[in-house]
Design a protein around this motif. Structure first.
Motif, PDB file in Angstrom:
ATOM      1  N   THR A   4       0.996  -1.217  -0.075  1.00 32.52           N
ATOM      2  CA  THR A   4       0.001   0.364  -0.325  1.00 32.52           C
ATOM      3  C   THR A   4       0.301   1.031   0.507  1.00 32.52           C
ATOM      4  O   THR A   4       0.426   2.535  -0.799  1.00 32.52           O
ATOM      5  CB  THR A   4      -1.158   0.109   1.095  1.00 32.52           C
ATOM      6  OG1 THR A   4      -0.022  -0.177   2.568  1.00 32.52           O
ATOM      7  CG2 THR A   4      -2.199  -1.564   1.394  1.00 32.52           C
ATOM      8  N   ARG A   5       1.859   1.228   0.411  1.00 29.05           N
ATOM      9  CA  ARG A   5       2.826   2.725   1.115  1.00 29.05           C
ATOM     10  C   ARG A   5       3.538   2.338  -0.609  1.00 29.05           C
ATOM     11  O   ARG A   5       3.893   3.852  -1.078  1.00 29.05           O
ATOM     12  CB  ARG A   5       3.603   2.157   2.273  1.00 29.05           C
ATOM     13  CG  ARG A   5       2.856   1.954   3.410  1.00 29.05           C
ATOM     14  CD  ARG A   5       4.020   1.877   4.944  1.00 29.05           C
ATOM     15  NE  ARG A   5       5.404   3.475   4.444  1.00 29.05           N
ATOM     16  CZ  ARG A   5       6.649   3.776   5.498  1.00 29.05           C
ATOM     17  NH1 ARG A   5       6.581   2.341   6.103  1.00 29.05           N
ATOM     18  NH2 ARG A   5       6.879   4.176   4.591  1.00 29.05           N
ATOM     19  N   ALA A   7       2.168   1.240  -3.511  1.00 27.49           N
ATOM     20  CA  ALA A   7       1.178   2.196  -4.114  1.00 27.49           C
ATOM     21  C   ALA A   7       0.641   3.676  -4.250  1.00 27.49           C
ATOM     22  O   ALA A   7       0.934   4.441  -4.815  1.00 27.49           O
ATOM     23  CB  ALA A   7      -0.290   1.269  -4.417  1.00 27.49           C
ATOM     24  N   GLN A   8       0.659   4.020  -2.915  1.00 31.02           N
ATOM     25  CA  GLN A   8       0.317   5.588  -2.390  1.00 31.02           C
ATOM     26  C   GLN A   8       1.541   6.392  -2.891  1.00 31.02           C
ATOM     27  O   GLN A   8       1.356   7.458  -3.330  1.00 31.02           O
ATOM     28  CB  GLN A   8       0.255   5.678  -1.459  1.00 31.02           C
ATOM     29  CG  GLN A   8      -0.999   5.064  -0.859  1.00 31.02           C
ATOM     30  CD  GLN A   8      -0.705   5.032   1.134  1.00 31.02           C
ATOM     31  OE1 GLN A   8      -0.150   5.766   1.528  1.00 31.02           O
ATOM     32  NE2 GLN A   8      -2.217   4.757   1.762  1.00 31.02           N
ATOM     33  N   ALA A   9       3.113   6.032  -2.588  1.00 31.47           N
ATOM     34  CA  ALA A   9       4.579   6.796  -3.249  1.00 31.47           C
ATOM     35  C   ALA A   9       3.793   7.101  -4.977  1.00 31.47           C
ATOM     36  O   ALA A   9       4.628   8.553  -5.863  1.00 31.47           O
ATOM     37  CB  ALA A   9       5.831   6.022  -3.103  1.00 31.47           C
ATOM     38  N   ALA A  11       1.182   6.667  -6.769  1.00 38.19           N
ATOM     39  CA  ALA A  11       0.048   7.707  -6.671  1.00 38.19           C
ATOM     40  C   ALA A  11       1.252   8.871  -6.691  1.00 38.19           C
ATOM     41  O   ALA A  11       0.358  10.059  -8.535  1.00 38.19           O
ATOM     42  CB  ALA A  11      -0.635   7.654  -6.798  1.00 38.19           C
ATOM     43  N   ARG A  12       1.655   9.772  -6.360  1.00 34.95           N
ATOM     44  CA  ARG A  12       1.723  11.395  -5.815  1.00 34.95           C
ATOM     45  C   ARG A  12       2.799  12.092  -6.306  1.00 34.95           C
ATOM     46  O   ARG A  12       3.161  12.525  -7.384  1.00 34.95           O
ATOM     47  CB  ARG A  12       2.257  11.219  -4.373  1.00 34.95           C
ATOM     48  CG  ARG A  12       1.611  10.533  -3.320  1.00 34.95           C
ATOM     49  CD  ARG A  12       1.835  11.736  -2.119  1.00 34.95           C
ATOM     50  NE  ARG A  12       3.173  11.111  -1.283  1.00 34.95           N
ATOM     51  CZ  ARG A  12       2.940   9.542  -1.329  1.00 34.95           C
ATOM     52  NH1 ARG A  12       1.794   9.241  -0.324  1.00 34.95           N
ATOM     53  NH2 ARG A  12       4.378   8.814  -0.446  1.00 34.95           N
ATOM     54  N   ARG A  15       1.637  12.084  -9.561  1.00 38.36           N
ATOM     55  CA  ARG A  15       0.455  13.215 -10.367  1.00 38.36           C
ATOM     56  C   ARG A  15       1.509  14.402 -10.236  1.00 38.36           C
ATOM     57  O   ARG A  15       1.223  15.772 -11.009  1.00 38.36           O
ATOM     58  CB  ARG A  15      -0.892  13.639  -8.915  1.00 38.36           C
ATOM     59  CG  ARG A  15      -1.815  12.768  -8.658  1.00 38.36           C
ATOM     60  CD  ARG A  15      -2.317  13.116  -7.480  1.00 38.36           C
ATOM     61  NE  ARG A  15      -2.186  12.611  -6.454  1.00 38.36           N
ATOM     62  CZ  ARG A  15      -1.747  12.099  -5.846  1.00 38.36           C
ATOM     63  NH1 ARG A  15      -2.588  11.027  -5.952  1.00 38.36           N
ATOM     64  NH2 ARG A  15      -1.249  12.711  -4.497  1.00 38.36           N
TER      65      ARG A  15
END
Length: 386
Positions: A4-5, A7-9, A11-12, A15
């Motif tokens: 999850t971490r 994937a979040q990194a 995504a940021r 963007r």
């Protein structure tokens, strides 16, 4: 890093990888700021964001591959889990305890057996000590008996000497000497002297018999070679050698003109012919004897008599028969045996004795050190085969 971490990194970074460029027309403040910022620095930041994004994507791919491989190994059973390792360690620990328990049990058992054996040895040592005490007591008793017998023998010798002096006085007082038939029945002093000298030179009878027994294999080999005739002994003395031959169940002959010596041997159950030993050997038929022996004989005769003795022995022996002559060399530090013997005429050199046996026709001869257990040293033995 958890999925999850990652994937979040990602995504940021997706963007913000272009730093929100180009700016909107309405964003006047942003355009103003961009005018004063270095475009190169903005470009480097974009490239850094892209590199970090690619690195995170590679890390995510590696993590997925690792997890896929881990799942595959788990399904095949090749991967050992923590529980399995814990169980294996517990099993090994239990086996180790069992092995140590078994070793300790064997060790205690071995120690017990050793202690038991040590106890048995201590008992045996105690019994041996008791037996040794008994043996020492018996030895002391025997020593006392020997001392008593020695003292009695000394008294007997004194009484015999006094009796001899008395007989001398009686003979001197007689008007005429005793008749020959009377004097022949009484042995002379020389007859008893031969036995006494044998005791002086050779020591105890048992020790001499043990030393003489070393010659039995020579007689046995001669018998195997066909010399089965009797053993003729020239000087029986106290009978040690004749007893050895008799105990070996071998036929024997011996002769002596010493009446006291013959009486002594008769009491031992040994038959000895009356007369001179050399004459008895001369009257023996040719090739009828298995062996001829002479202990303390060669040094007590003249060289001519010794040469005749060797020739007569060669004539009387059967093929394969053996001549055994034990005598004294009479020289060197070990000459005491010869000088102590009152009957000794002259010493016999080994080379001279070897010359005599070779001249008499003996096939071979051998020189040995004689009687290692005798009381006197400096003697040798000549053994010659016919």
């Amino acid at each position: 890093m958890p999925d999850t971490r990652i994937a979040q990194a990602l995504a940021r970074l997706t963007r913000h990888q272009e730093l929100h460029l180009p700016l909107r027309r309405t964003d006047l403040l942003g355009r103003l700021v961009m005018r004063f910022l270095w475009r190169r620095q903005v470009k480097w930041q974009i490239e850094t964001n892209l590199a970090v994004r690619e690195a995170l994507e590679g890390l995510a791919e590696t993590d997925r591959s690792f997890r896929s491989e881990l799942d595959r190994l788990t399904e095949r059973g090749d991967l050992v889990t923590t529980d399995q390792l814990r169980h294996e360690v517990a099993t090994l620990h239990q086996q180790d305890q069992n092995i140590m328990a078994g070793l300790n049990q064997r060790l205690y058992s071995s120690v017990g057996r050793v202690q038991s054996q040590l106890g048995d040895l201590q008992l045996r040592l105690a019994e041996s000590a008791e037996r040794n005490d008994g043996v020492e007591q018996r030895l002391k008793a025997l020593e006392q008996q020997v001392e008593a017998l020695t003292e009695a023998a000394r008294h007997d010798r004194v009484r015999n000497a006094r009796f001899e002096l008395f007989l001398d006085e009686v003979r001197a007082a007689l008007p005429k000497p005793p008749a020959p038939e009377v004097t022949d029945r009484v042995p002379g002093r020389e007859s008893f002297l031969e036995l006494a000298v044998a005791e002086l030179l050779d020591g105890p009878v048992d020790r001499v018999r043990a030393a003489r027994r070393e010659y039995l294999p020579v007689l046995t080999s001669a018998g195997d070679a066909g010399a089965t005739g009797p053993v003729f002994d020239m000087a029986p003395a106290r009978g040690e050698w004749l007893m050895v031959v008799r105990d070996a169940e071998l036929p024997y002959r011996a002769a002596s003109d010493n009446r006291a010596l013959r009486d002594h041997l008769e009491r031992l159950g040994l038959a000895v012919e009356e007369g001179d030993a050399l004459d008895a050997l001369a009257n023996t038929a040719p090739r009828t004897l298995g062996a001829v022996t002479a202990f303390r004989y060669a040094e007590r005769v003249q060289p001519t008599v010794l040469a005749r003795f060797v020739e007569l022995a060669a004539t009387a022996l059967q093929p394969g028969g053996v001549l055994i002559v034990e005598t004294s060399a009479g020289d060197g530090e070990d000459a005491s045996d010869f000088h102590l013997d009152p009957f000794a005429v002259r010493p016999v050199h080994a080379d001279f004795l070897r010359f005599l046996v070779e001249a008499a026709g003996f096939a071979r001869s051998e020189l040995r050190k004689a009687d290692p257990m005798s009381a006197q040293t400096g003697r040798y033995t000549m053994i010659a085969w016919r």
